[in-house]
Design a protein around this motif. Sequence first.
Motif, short mmCIF file in Angstrom:
data_model
loop_
_atom_site.label_atom_id
_atom_site.label_comp_id
_atom_site.label_asym_id
_atom_site.label_seq_id
_atom_site.Cartn_x
_atom_site.Cartn_y
_atom_site.Cartn_z
N VAL A 16 19.50 74.74 -13.26
CA VAL A 16 20.45 73.60 -13.22
C VAL A 16 21.25 73.69 -11.91
O VAL A 16 21.85 74.73 -11.62
CB VAL A 16 21.40 73.65 -14.44
N PRO A 17 21.26 72.59 -11.09
CA PRO A 17 21.96 72.65 -9.80
C PRO A 17 23.47 72.80 -9.97
O PRO A 17 24.06 72.28 -10.93
CB PRO A 17 21.61 71.32 -9.14
N ALA A 18 24.06 73.52 -9.04
CA ALA A 18 25.52 73.67 -9.04
C ALA A 18 26.16 72.34 -8.60
O ALA A 18 25.54 71.51 -7.93
CB ALA A 18 25.93 74.79 -8.10
N LEU A 19 27.40 72.14 -8.96
CA LEU A 19 28.10 70.90 -8.63
C LEU A 19 28.18 70.67 -7.13
O LEU A 19 28.17 69.52 -6.65
CB LEU A 19 29.50 70.89 -9.25
N VAL A 20 28.27 71.78 -6.37
CA VAL A 20 28.38 71.61 -4.90
C VAL A 20 27.07 71.15 -4.31
O VAL A 20 27.04 70.72 -3.15
CB VAL A 20 28.83 72.94 -4.25
N ASP A 21 25.96 71.27 -5.08
CA ASP A 21 24.65 70.89 -4.55
C ASP A 21 24.23 69.48 -4.92
O ASP A 21 23.19 69.01 -4.46
CB ASP A 21 23.59 71.88 -5.06
#
Length: 453
Positions: free
Chosen positions: A150-155
């Motif tokens: 799951v991608p991080a919010l910054v990504d």
Amino acid sequence: MNLKGGWRMSVEVDLLLQEAKESIEAAQNYRSELQQRLHGLNQARKQIRGSSGQARETLQRHFAVLQAGATRLLNERLAALLAEVDAIEANSVKPLDDCQSLIENGVGQADELLREGEAALRCGLGEKEDKLGSFTKKAMHIQLDSLPEVPALVDVPCVSAQLDDSLLGLLRERVSRHGSVSSHPPVQIEELQERPGGILVRWCKVDEDFAAADYRLQYRRSGSGGSQYEDSYIGRDCEFLVLHLDPHTEYLFRVCARGEGRSEWSPWSVSQTGYTTLAPHEWCPGTEGYILSSRRNIALRSDSSNSLFPVLYSNTATYFCGQTLTFKISAAGQMDQRDSLGVCVDSGREAESLQRDQAVCISTNGAVFVNGKEMTNQLPAITVGSAVTFDMEVVNLFPSSNNHLSEGGNFKLRVTIGSGNREVVFDWLVDQAVDSLFFGCSFAHSGWKVLVY
């Protein structure tokens, strides 16, 4: 009362009557002048209010168009930016949706596996070995240690809008300088001179701060049945001769200007009414070797194979002293020393050229002839584009003893012939007083084409 007293009283009454009549006439003239001035004031007021109303309508119409255009442009830009947001959102959410589908599918498989494992643990000893074996194989197949990333919010995108508040300031600055209102147009018509079949229009700047690059002259027929304005001249000159006008017909003229480095034209000048009473100059039809235009003001030397060398004269004597007669060469042929352009007293002489008595002319090589004799002064040779002008004025008359013009050169005209940037001036003696003169031309070779006005 004695006779002397009665005569004196009669004289006094007559004087009083005369004074009364003169006073009444003066009062009538005074009233007429005042009425004319009232009419002038009404015309001035009508012009001020009429032009003010037109200016208001122009401003309102222009700014309404600007407002509609600006609203349309802003709406189009807003729609484009919102479309960009929609595209970023759609493209960014799709991978997350795909990942969510994968996770939800895994959660479903895990739930199903849990149910099967719990059921295997609860079954009897006879079935437990088979159930547990089947459960173990299924668990190994699902790969319970493999988890999606799951991608991080910054990504992931974080959509934002960047807006420059300086646009309103720039718009305010440009709008504050957009448009102008003036009480007078920068250029006005100053003179209308009638010419044969035309009117010479002169104009001038009235706003010295206005740097004019070009002028634009328009005209139309006056009256309720008048046509639309049409362009007559665009250029840098401050005068133009409008030709092909009907005599005794009123025309309206107006002029405007275009500033240096600008594309738009200034407001129009106040329209001026002019007309000509002079018939247009025309060549005489039917002369062998010449073809005339429909208005008969252009002649073409068409055939020079014939041994005859005719002179083409004007239809009538339409040139009057005090006017300027112009010959404009639009096509040229081979030069000949017998060629001639000029004016003459009559058109009835059998001659091959205007280089004869009672005529003044210029040859295509620039030689000037007066009554058939060549002058020592010479003008530039005539070529395509040349304009030859004749100006004449009465110098003096030599009356005979019976107070009539005598014969034998008693009528003197001062003639000015101009060609190129040079001119010659001389006195021309003719046999008799004339009110008007003929003009004519003669060319030895074909190809010459001349406009007269």
